[in-house]
Design an enzyme around this catalytic site. Structure first.
Site, short mmCIF file in Angstrom:
data_model
loop_
_atom_site.label_atom_id
_atom_site.label_comp_id
_atom_site.label_asym_id
_atom_site.label_seq_id
_atom_site.Cartn_x
_atom_site.Cartn_y
_atom_site.Cartn_z
N HIS A 157 79.34 -63.13 -64.72
CA HIS A 157 80.64 -62.95 -64.06
C HIS A 157 80.53 -61.90 -62.96
CE1 HIS A 157 82.18 -65.00 -67.66
NE2 HIS A 157 83.21 -65.32 -66.90
N LYS A 161 84.76 -57.69 -63.59
CA LYS A 161 85.21 -58.10 -64.93
C LYS A 161 85.10 -56.91 -65.89
CE LYS A 161 84.75 -61.64 -68.50
NZ LYS A 161 86.19 -61.77 -68.74
P1 NAD Z 1 93.01 -58.58 -62.23
O1 NAD Z 1 92.68 -57.19 -62.64
O2 NAD Z 1 92.70 -59.03 -60.84
O3 NAD Z 1 94.56 -58.90 -62.49
C1 NAD Z 1 95.29 -58.41 -63.58
C2 NAD Z 1 96.69 -58.11 -63.07
O4 NAD Z 1 97.52 -57.75 -64.19
C3 NAD Z 1 96.72 -56.91 -62.11
O5 NAD Z 1 97.36 -57.28 -60.90
C4 NAD Z 1 97.48 -55.85 -62.87
O6 NAD Z 1 98.23 -54.98 -62.03
C5 NAD Z 1 98.39 -56.73 -63.74
N1 NAD Z 1 98.97 -55.99 -64.87
C6 NAD Z 1 98.42 -55.00 -65.61
N2 NAD Z 1 99.33 -54.51 -66.49
C7 NAD Z 1 100.45 -55.23 -66.33
C8 NAD Z 1 101.73 -55.22 -66.95
N3 NAD Z 1 102.02 -54.34 -67.92
N4 NAD Z 1 102.67 -56.09 -66.52
C9 NAD Z 1 102.39 -57.00 -65.55
N5 NAD Z 1 101.20 -57.05 -64.90
C10 NAD Z 1 100.24 -56.19 -65.30
O7 NAD Z 1 92.26 -59.51 -63.29
P2 NAD Z 1 92.01 -61.10 -63.21
O8 NAD Z 1 90.63 -61.34 -62.73
O9 NAD Z 1 93.16 -61.77 -62.57
O10 NAD Z 1 91.97 -61.43 -64.79
C11 NAD Z 1 93.07 -61.14 -65.61
C12 NAD Z 1 92.71 -61.49 -67.04
O11 NAD Z 1 92.48 -62.90 -67.15
C13 NAD Z 1 91.42 -60.84 -67.56
O12 NAD Z 1 91.57 -60.58 -68.94
C14 NAD Z 1 90.37 -61.92 -67.33
O13 NAD Z 1 89.24 -61.78 -68.16
C15 NAD Z 1 91.18 -63.13 -67.66
N6 NAD Z 1 90.70 -64.39 -67.10
C16 NAD Z 1 90.89 -65.48 -67.88
C17 NAD Z 1 90.57 -66.72 -67.41
C18 NAD Z 1 90.87 -67.92 -68.27
O14 NAD Z 1 90.61 -69.05 -67.84
N7 NAD Z 1 91.43 -67.71 -69.46
C19 NAD Z 1 90.03 -66.86 -66.12
C20 NAD Z 1 89.85 -65.73 -65.33
C21 NAD Z 1 90.22 -64.49 -65.83
#
Ligand code: NAD
Length: 274
Positions: A157, A161
């Site tokens: 990744h 991450k």
């Molecule tokens: P990122 O850090 O870019 O985005 C996370 C967002 O959540 C940020 O904008 C942050 O400000 C926001 N956030 C944090 N606390 C919050 C709250 N209390 N209320 C509302 N928003 C809040 O991360 P990302 O790359 O977008 O990934 C997010 C999550 O999804 C991670 O856990 C990642 O591993 C996971 N992910 C899952 C998949 C899947 O297919 N399931 C795919 C990609 C990423």
């Protein structure tokens, strides 16, 4: 029409999802939520994104400030702590939830499942449809080869991450371990999941399934399950080349979960792979 609120709206996944919603005729964005201290709280979402985004939507600092009776499904891609808060609010308002956040420890996972059991909820560590096929294939291969085919999982990744190994890699390892432990009648103990190797490891323990995590550059997400024995090996690989793969799967799932009764579902339910 499916009315969606995106929780974690300006994150990498949140942005990809909002951009995709704007292109889909049967989906409409009705809410966008970020952490309370996010600098853009109160700003119009249309000024932050391109595409057809309803003018009136502003970035909210909490899910509970939305009129949740007007939301069909909340889509969450945030952090484990935030995802638990999101699940709680969805449970209280009886709103369906699609949760893609990864990195829960076992206590958080247990708490999450307890909260969401009274609403329609799909949780997946990887929403790309191809990864669900990888999960299925991994199970099928494990059932058909004996445990002389030693299994290792390699995941890669991007450098941002926050958790390792990925939720997807952990699930792949668990699929193999569960099938092998069920099949195995040997008294030499259960298959164990291990994370990486270093030092004087000695010869490989037959009963281990080892996960290796690569973090580098802008790799979106790659998983290989390797089954190796003397003279040959099988490798199953899935590569996501853009976040759209996850976003498309999450939106496909949102359409599906809107019509479902309360329950805790996974992608095998969504894709009919059970
Ligand atoms: P990122 O850090 O870019 O985005 C996370 C967002 O959540 C940020 O904008 C942050 O400000 C926001 N956030 C944090 N606390 C919050 C709250 N209390 N209320 C509302 N928003 C809040 O991360 P990302 O790359 O977008 O990934 C997010 C999550 O999804 C991670 O856990 C990642 O591993 C996971 N992910 C899952 C998949 C899947 O297919 N399931 C795919 C990609 C990423």
């Amino acid at each position: 029409m499916v009315k969606l609120a995106v929780y974690g709206a300006t994150g990498r996944m949140g942005r990809t999802i909002i951009n995709l919603i704007a292109k889909e005729k049967d989906l409409i964005l009705v809410g966008a939520v970020e952490r309370p201290d996010h600098p853009a709280i109160g700003e119009k979402i249309s000024s932050l994104f391109q595409g057809e985004i309803p003018e009136e939507i502003t970035l909210e600092g909490s899910l509970s400030t939305l009129q949740l009776e007007q939301v069909d499904v909340v889509v969450d891609f945030t952090t484990p702590q935030a995802a638990l808060q999101c699940a709680q609010i969805c449970q209280e308002s009886k709103t369906a939830l699609v949760s893609g956040t990864t990195g829960f420890d076992s206590k958080q996972q247990e708490k999450f499942e307890n909260i969401v059991k009274s609403i329609p909820c799909v949780q997946a560590s990887n929403f790309s449809l191809g990864t669900s096929i990888l999960f299925w294939l991994t199970g099928e291969v494990t059932k058909r080869v004996d445990s002389q085919y030693e299994t290792e999982i390699i995941e890669a990744h991007h450098h941002f991450k926050k958790d390792a190994p990925s939720g997807t890699a952990k699930r792949l390892a668990k699929i193999v371990a569960d099938i092998r432990n069920k099949k195995s009648k040997e008294p030499s103990g259960e298959f164990q999941i291990k994370y990486g190797r270093a030092g004087q490891t000695g010869v490989r323990n037959q009963k281990e399934i080892c996960i290796h995590s690569i973090r580098a550059g802008d790799i979106v997400g790659e998983h290989t399950v390797l089954f190796a024995t003397e003279g040959e090996r099988i490798e199953l690989t899935h590569r996501a080349s853009s976040r759209e793969a996850f976003a498309k799967g999450a939106l496909f799932t949102a359409r599906w979960v809107k019509k479902k009764n309360p329950g805790f579902y996974d992608m095998f339910d969504v894709l009919g792979l059970k």
